[in-house]
Design an enzyme around this catalytic site. Structure first.
Site, PDB file in Angstrom:
ATOM      1  N   GLU A   1     -19.113 -52.820  -1.333  1.00  0.00           N
ATOM      2  CA  GLU A   1     -18.846 -54.250  -1.128  1.00  0.00           C
ATOM      3  C   GLU A   1     -20.040 -55.087  -1.582  1.00  0.00           C
ATOM      4  O   GLU A   1     -19.888 -56.134  -2.202  1.00  0.00           O
ATOM      5  CB  GLU A   1     -18.518 -54.517   0.340  1.00  0.00           C
ATOM      6  CG  GLU A   1     -17.203 -53.872   0.743  1.00  0.00           C
ATOM      7  CD  GLU A   1     -16.884 -54.065   2.209  1.00  0.00           C
ATOM      8  OE1 GLU A   1     -17.570 -53.432   3.035  1.00  0.00           O
ATOM      9  OE2 GLU A   1     -15.971 -54.849   2.528  1.00  0.00           O
TER      10      GLU A   1
ATOM     11  N   GLU B   1     -13.153 -46.673   4.552  1.00  0.00           N
ATOM     12  CA  GLU B   1     -13.049 -47.210   5.918  1.00  0.00           C
ATOM     13  C   GLU B   1     -11.841 -46.724   6.698  1.00  0.00           C
ATOM     14  O   GLU B   1     -11.917 -46.519   7.907  1.00  0.00           O
ATOM     15  CB  GLU B   1     -13.038 -48.748   5.876  1.00  0.00           C
ATOM     16  CG  GLU B   1     -14.397 -49.386   5.637  1.00  0.00           C
ATOM     17  CD  GLU B   1     -14.812 -49.427   4.174  1.00  0.00           C
ATOM     18  OE1 GLU B   1     -14.100 -48.837   3.333  1.00  0.00           O
ATOM     19  OE2 GLU B   1     -15.836 -50.053   3.870  1.00  0.00           O
TER      20      GLU B   1
END
Ligand SMILES: NC(=O)c1ccc[n+]([C@@H]2O[C@H](COP(=O)([O-])OP(=O)(O)OC[C@H]3O[C@@H](n4cnc5c(N)ncnc54)[C@H](O)[C@@H]3O)[C@@H](O)[C@H]2O)c1
Length: 708
Positions: free
Chosen positions: A110, A130
């Site tokens: 990210e 995730e």
């Protein structure tokens, strides 16, 4: 104070280096450090571009999962908020080039996606794993990844949680360039080049060209949801991450980010994330063995001997060869040896076919396995692993033989699933060197290994076995020497209870369906058919737990898949088909035993199958045959198809509440008799309003105190 982020300027390029070993996690101090460095670069007139890179073996490999755990339990502020940092990178007036080596995972990717460009080493990997923790990317990843790689590829990466390699990342548009050779030098050259070109250096948030049309997106999102339901059965996060992607394609960037944040918070407040985070830490805790430390000496393993080239011996030989350890593989007769080696070769060939191994690697590994009919060379072995038939007198005979041959510091291991390690050790003059190393079938595939300590096993031998499992890329869990050890011991009451349920009115397929719907990889009757009813029969018989239907099927020679029929019938050898003959047989035996049949709910099936298993788990803990409740969870998740998103049986018990479970056990005891007696530890914890997790934590603290 250690400097987590370094700032230097090289030939007009600001070099920002994250240096937070071991994996450059984004823990407190790192985001602030990067933000300050970006600010400095923006204002430094001598700087025309920025390179953000990681020191050591990897770029930023992800968030700090301890912080996530605290957040999931409402105990701390959680992962640092990096939204402002990402904005400052994207808004930096000078081009920011992110240079990636090792793995850019989760928060690391990210962070990288906020840069204007990404360059990478040829072997770098990137991913958003995730969902494996029951959450979704929370630092704008769900909004940026679709903009870089397109909606379909993003959905695939989010739902699978799998990493992609650099060439694939370039093809998809996630990375701009692969740098052969020195990454830092290449990244600086790239940064100077883009700065000289004058731009525009586009912000990822503005890149909408890959966001697709409403029609194409509707189809992709629907297919993604379908895929998530299939491959991530019963899980919430893989569906929620698609909701976030939907926000990316329908809402402006900032609003999409807000939506992402809401979803992350909802996920973190749910049972799924807590269970998966527990499973994550439970798996890492197994390597900590009480009484063994970094200083404990281990025996070095350079050469191994395996006895028996059957189902398990062949697989174990492969696992050793895969780790580069030469293996002598001994059998009693030529035919069995040839069969064993043929199946080893077949397994390797199938890996080559799947592209997991090259033909040359296969030959190298095969060359490490030396098939033989004698003990030639066993004198030099550092470890000998016995995998002959499950028969005590045969095992004792074999251990007597190897005791005479093996060198003094050779570890003597048995792969027995049910026999007494101490009795086997008693057949040698060195019981301190004997240990159980219980691989699961197929040994070359299954990660779980129960390392079974005997009463007299040296701690160096335990440490050696634990270290070896790691080297073999297995997950070794230390257990004690009791019948069935931990995994199979808990399996038996579970299996028996399922058989009682069918006598009382359920069918095998109804029980299996309820268990499958709960999340088990397979129902217990299908498992029994796969393992062989003769195996279960022997143990249930020995422990006087045999049920009438199980006894009858065994007597009829319906031993499961291998005979084409067991609790189910099989046409292709693998797919269970409901068999009215079995259902009629169960009705008959129930009638003969005077059992009144009734309709049984899925809820009762789950309660009885799982609570009896949990009760046995509590007994194992109480008797000290497992170090932690969390170890039992790891065993069940990695070896028995228990759904990780329920955290394992003991964690699941905590989520139901031990008081409730205890009360249900009392009720079942009233209905079904003494077999259902609550274990004192469970009773005590229920009485104290405690959990197994708290029991583990208290024990860890006690151990830590005793060390001080
Ligand atoms: N099959 C499983 O699922 C499984 C799982 C975990 C552990 N185990 C345990 O592993 C062990 C082996 O099981 P398996 O399923 O591989 O059995 P198997 O029947 O497939 O293989 C046993 C092999 O040992 C050989 N053998 C017998 N005596 C020997 C001797 N004196 N010297 C050399 N070889 C000899 C036999 O010829 C045979 O090939 C057992 O203790 C079993 O309980 C089995």
């Amino acid at each position: 104070m250690v400097e987590l982020v370094k700032f230097t300027v090289e030939t007009g390029v600001a070099l920002i280096t994250v240096d937070n070993p071991p994996v450059n996690a984004l823990s407190a101090g790192v985001p602030e450090g990067i933000a300050a460095a970006i600010e400095r670069a923006a204002h430094d007139a001598s700087v025309s571009a920025v390179v953000l890179i990681g020191a050591g073996r990897t770029f930023v490999a992800g968030a700090d999962i301890k912080q996530l755990e605290e957040q999931a339990h409402g105990r701390g502020p959680g992962a640092p908020n990096i939204h402002q940092l990402l904005k400052s990178i994207e808004d930096c007036p000078k081009p920011v080039v992110v240079a990636i080596h090792g793995t850019a995972l989760g928060g690391g990717l990210e962070l990288a996606m906020a840069g204007h460009y990404r360059v990478a080493s040829p072997d770098a990997q990137a991913g958003q794993p995730e969902v494996n923790l029951g959450i979704i990317p929370g630092a704008e990843g769900t909004q940026r990844l679709p903009r870089l790689v397109g909606v379909g590829a993003a959905v695939e990466m989010f739902v699978s949680g799998k990493s992609i390699r650099a060439p694939e990342a370039v093809r998809l548009g996630l990375f701009d360039k692969i740098i052969e050779g020195d990454l830092k030098a290449g990244a600086i050259a790239f940064a100077r080049h883009v700065a000289d070109s004058g731009g525009p250096h586009r912000r990822t948030r503005d890149r909408n060209e890959k966001l697709g049309s409403p029609e194409s997106n509707a189809a992709i999102l629907a297919a993604g949801r379908e895929q998530a339901r299939k491959t991530r059965r019963n899980m919430i996060a893989p569906l929620r991450v698609i909701d976030a992607v939907e926000a990316a394609v329908t809402l402006p960037f900032e609003e999409g980010c807000r939506r992402e944040r809401e979803i992350v918070e909802q996920c973190l407040a749910g049972e799924e994330a807590r269970a998966l985070i527990h499973a994550f830490f439970a798996e890492r805790a197994v390597s900590k063995v009480r009484g063994i430390s970094q200083e404990t000496r281990t025996h070095s393993i350079r050469k191994a001997g395996v006895i028996g080239a059957g189902t398990m011996g062949g697989g174990i030989a492969m696992v050793l060869a895969n780790a580069g350890i030469p293996v002598l593989l001994k059998e009693t007769d030529r035919a069995a040896l040839d069969r064993g080696m043929a199946s080893v070769r077949k397994n390797y060939e199938s890996s080559v076919k799947k592209g997991r191994l090259t033909a040359q690697e296969m030959e190298e590994r095969l060359a490490l396995i030396q098939p033989q009919l004698t003990y030639d060379g066993f004198r030099d072995a550092d470890i000998i692993i016995e995998a002959v038939f499950e028969n005590m007198s045969l095992k004792k005979q074999v251990f007597g033989e190897i005791d005479r041959i093996a060198k003094g510091d050779c570890v003597l291991a048995t792969n027995t699933s049910t026999l007494d390690i101490d009795e086997i050790a008693g057949a040698t003059s060195r019981p301190n060197m004997v240990i159980g190393i219980h691989f699961f079938s197929p040994a070359h595939v299954m990660r779980l290994v129960e390392v079974v300590r005997g009463a007299r096993t040296d701690k160096e031998v335990i440490a050696t076995a634990m270290a070896l499992t790691k080297r073999l890329r297995k997950l070794g869990v230390l257990v004690g020497n009791c019948r069935g050890f931990v995994g199979n011991r808990m399996m038996l009451p579970y299996m028996r209870e399922a058989q009682c349920l069918v006598e009382e009115g359920a069918t095998p397929s109804q029980v299996d369906q309820a268990l499958y719907d709960f999340g088990m990889a397979m129902g217990i009757f299908a498992v029994d058919d796969m393992g062989g009813l003769d195996l279960a029969w022997r143990v249930l018989q020995d422990t006087k737990r045999l049920t009438k239907p199980g006894e009858r099927l065994y007597a009829m020679g319906r031993l499961g898949q291998k005979t084409g029929a067991g609790w189910y019938r099989y046409e292709d050898g693998r797919t269970p088909i409901r068999d009215p003959e079995v259902e009629a047989l169960i009705e008959t035996t129930a009638k003969q035993a005077g059992i009144a049949r009734r309709s049984i709910s899925s809820e009762e099936i789950i309660e009885r199958c799982l609570y009896i298993m949990i009760n046995e788990g509590a007994r194992i803990l109480d008797e000290g045959f497992a170090q932690r409740a969390a170890d039992i969870d790891t065993i069940y998740i990695t070896g028995y198809g228990f759904p990780a998103y329920r955290g394992g049986p003991m964690w699941y018990a905590d989520t139901i509440g031990l008081q409730k479970i205890y009360e249900r056990i009392l009720e079942f005891q009233r209905r079904h008799g003494e077999y259902w007696t609550a274990v004192p530890l469970l009773e005590q914890l229920a009485h104290d309003g405690q959990t197994f997790a708290a029991f583990d934590a208290a024990n860890e603290q006690a151990v830590a105190r005793s060390r001080e």
